[in-house]
Design a protein around this motif. Sequence first.
Motif, PDB file in Angstrom:
ATOM      1  N   ALA A  79     -14.976  29.462 -25.466  1.00  0.00           N
ATOM      2  CA  ALA A  79     -13.385  30.347 -25.279  1.00  0.00           C
ATOM      3  C   ALA A  79     -13.220  31.113 -26.408  1.00  0.00           C
ATOM      4  O   ALA A  79     -13.136  32.607 -26.272  1.00  0.00           O
ATOM      5  N   GLU A  80     -14.307  31.145 -27.337  1.00  0.00           N
ATOM      6  CA  GLU A  80     -14.192  31.863 -28.429  1.00  0.00           C
ATOM      7  C   GLU A  80     -15.051  33.779 -28.293  1.00  0.00           C
ATOM      8  O   GLU A  80     -14.485  34.747 -28.104  1.00  0.00           O
ATOM      9  N   LYS A  81     -16.290  32.970 -27.347  1.00  0.00           N
ATOM     10  CA  LYS A  81     -16.752  34.397 -26.691  1.00  0.00           C
ATOM     11  C   LYS A  81     -15.502  35.165 -25.612  1.00  0.00           C
ATOM     12  O   LYS A  81     -15.948  35.982 -25.658  1.00  0.00           O
ATOM     13  N   ASN A 138      -6.073  19.752 -10.864  1.00  0.00           N
ATOM     14  CA  ASN A 138      -6.245  19.761 -12.476  1.00  0.00           C
ATOM     15  C   ASN A 138      -6.048  21.283 -12.703  1.00  0.00           C
ATOM     16  O   ASN A 138      -5.378  21.900 -13.877  1.00  0.00           O
ATOM     17  N   LEU A 139      -7.227  22.320 -13.307  1.00  0.00           N
ATOM     18  CA  LEU A 139      -7.284  23.322 -13.146  1.00  0.00           C
ATOM     19  C   LEU A 139      -6.635  24.387 -12.753  1.00  0.00           C
ATOM     20  O   LEU A 139      -5.445  24.744 -13.357  1.00  0.00           O
ATOM     21  N   ARG A 140      -5.637  23.900 -11.596  1.00  0.00           N
ATOM     22  CA  ARG A 140      -4.586  24.449 -11.205  1.00  0.00           C
ATOM     23  C   ARG A 140      -3.332  24.215 -11.649  1.00  0.00           C
ATOM     24  O   ARG A 140      -3.351  25.542 -11.960  1.00  0.00           O
ATOM     25  N   ASN A 141      -3.120  23.017 -11.957  1.00  0.00           N
ATOM     26  CA  ASN A 141      -2.625  23.088 -12.765  1.00  0.00           C
ATOM     27  C   ASN A 141      -2.395  23.483 -14.414  1.00  0.00           C
ATOM     28  O   ASN A 141      -0.960  23.906 -14.794  1.00  0.00           O
ATOM     29  N   GLU A 196      -8.858  24.799 -20.995  1.00  0.00           N
ATOM     30  CA  GLU A 196      -7.042  24.748 -21.653  1.00  0.00           C
ATOM     31  C   GLU A 196      -7.263  25.694 -23.017  1.00  0.00           C
ATOM     32  O   GLU A 196      -6.323  26.618 -23.286  1.00  0.00           O
ATOM     33  N   ASP A 197      -8.062  26.021 -23.989  1.00  0.00           N
ATOM     34  CA  ASP A 197      -8.470  26.553 -24.577  1.00  0.00           C
ATOM     35  C   ASP A 197      -8.502  27.349 -24.630  1.00  0.00           C
ATOM     36  O   ASP A 197      -7.844  28.619 -25.351  1.00  0.00           O
ATOM     37  N   ILE A 198      -8.737  28.603 -23.948  1.00  0.00           N
ATOM     38  CA  ILE A 198      -9.287  29.696 -23.223  1.00  0.00           C
ATOM     39  C   ILE A 198      -7.712  30.283 -22.957  1.00  0.00           C
ATOM     40  O   ILE A 198      -6.621  31.488 -22.836  1.00  0.00           O
ATOM     41  N   ARG A 199      -6.513  28.934 -22.051  1.00  0.00           N
ATOM     42  CA  ARG A 199      -5.535  29.166 -21.330  1.00  0.00           C
ATOM     43  C   ARG A 199      -4.412  30.049 -22.817  1.00  0.00           C
ATOM     44  O   ARG A 199      -3.661  30.187 -22.825  1.00  0.00           O
ATOM     45  N   ASN A 200      -4.905  28.279 -23.492  1.00  0.00           N
ATOM     46  CA  ASN A 200      -3.719  29.353 -24.722  1.00  0.00           C
ATOM     47  C   ASN A 200      -3.767  30.326 -25.637  1.00  0.00           C
ATOM     48  O   ASN A 200      -3.081  30.706 -25.661  1.00  0.00           O
ATOM     49  N   LEU A 201      -5.090  29.991 -25.359  1.00  0.00           N
ATOM     50  CA  LEU A 201      -5.377  31.485 -26.224  1.00  0.00           C
ATOM     51  C   LEU A 201      -4.938  33.466 -25.491  1.00  0.00           C
ATOM     52  O   LEU A 201      -4.706  33.946 -26.191  1.00  0.00           O
ATOM     53  N   LEU A 202      -5.131  33.110 -23.994  1.00  0.00           N
ATOM     54  CA  LEU A 202      -4.933  34.110 -23.283  1.00  0.00           C
ATOM     55  C   LEU A 202      -4.206  33.223 -21.829  1.00  0.00           C
ATOM     56  O   LEU A 202      -5.027  33.340 -20.793  1.00  0.00           O
ATOM     57  N   PRO A 203      -2.832  33.489 -22.488  1.00  0.00           N
ATOM     58  CA  PRO A 203      -2.307  32.705 -20.842  1.00  0.00           C
ATOM     59  C   PRO A 203      -2.068  33.602 -19.560  1.00  0.00           C
ATOM     60  O   PRO A 203      -1.373  32.899 -18.518  1.00  0.00           O
ATOM     61  N   LYS A 224     -14.161  16.412 -18.535  1.00  0.00           N
ATOM     62  CA  LYS A 224     -13.192  16.279 -19.536  1.00  0.00           C
ATOM     63  C   LYS A 224     -13.217  18.307 -19.928  1.00  0.00           C
ATOM     64  O   LYS A 224     -12.462  18.447 -21.149  1.00  0.00           O
ATOM     65  N   GLU A 225     -14.804  18.331 -20.486  1.00  0.00           N
ATOM     66  CA  GLU A 225     -15.523  18.304 -21.391  1.00  0.00           C
ATOM     67  C   GLU A 225     -14.759  19.882 -20.786  1.00  0.00           C
ATOM     68  O   GLU A 225     -14.150  21.184 -20.945  1.00  0.00           O
TER      69      GLU A 225
END
Length: 269
Positions: free
Chosen positions: A73-75, A142-145, A112-119, A105-106
């Motif tokens: 997510a950082e990259k 789940n990814l769609r949600n 989720e990490d990247i979506r939180n950073l860049l919605p 899960k991974e």
Amino acid sequence: MTISSSIANDFNDKLAVKVITGLNNFNIKQIKQMTQAAEIAGATYMDIAADISIVKELQSTTTIPICVSAISAEKLFHCEKAGVQILEIGNYDVFYAQGRFFSSKEIMQISEDIRNLLPNTTLCVTIPHVLCMEEQIKLTQNLRNLGVDIIQTEGKSTSFSKQGDLSGIIQKSASTCSSTYTISKNSNMPIISASGISALTSPISFLYGASCVGVGNNIQRLNNIKSMVLYIYEIKTAIQYNRHEKQDITHSIKTSGITYDLISSGLKL
């Protein structure tokens, strides 16, 4: 969910072609060759490693939309801040070769990490082919949600029994197309069909529900830009032909939309 306006039309028309240079490919000469070929042939966009220096190099030399791929997510975050509008979690081939596999899960955690950073940035996630089909469908939902915009399918890498062998070409894309078909029947998300896709099998991906095909290895093995241009154009022509039955796809470098003069004047082969 929103898809970047730079690629939205081709996705909506189910005609998109993505050229993939590889998550672990940092050969700037080859990347620039593939990018130039993709731009000349009219590919929809490029998919490159999430490397800031490569991103900046391409931004200074091309106008084709760029997507970056990583499992970090950082990259992805840093590349977005450098002006990249399309992010992808995926292109796992290099990790499979190392015996590294990704669980649902991974994948969800990275997403989720990247979506939180860049919605609001266009986000594509590759579904690992090592998951059973039921789990691939569940992960997609789940990814769609979560707000992921695009799903990419992949397949198990196989070798041709001999160069140009028809059964080998079809086998190489079989698992990719199977995942594309199954996921498309259980989700209304845009799907990229990648891994083993060729000019012969790309139309099958669209018939099975894809909005885009991703092609990489078959272009990388070519040794000059002219050959790359013609290969990408062949894929685009095959896709168009299967949408318009009356279209005549008999063409050569002189009769196609990409003329010899265009190629020879813009490239040093």
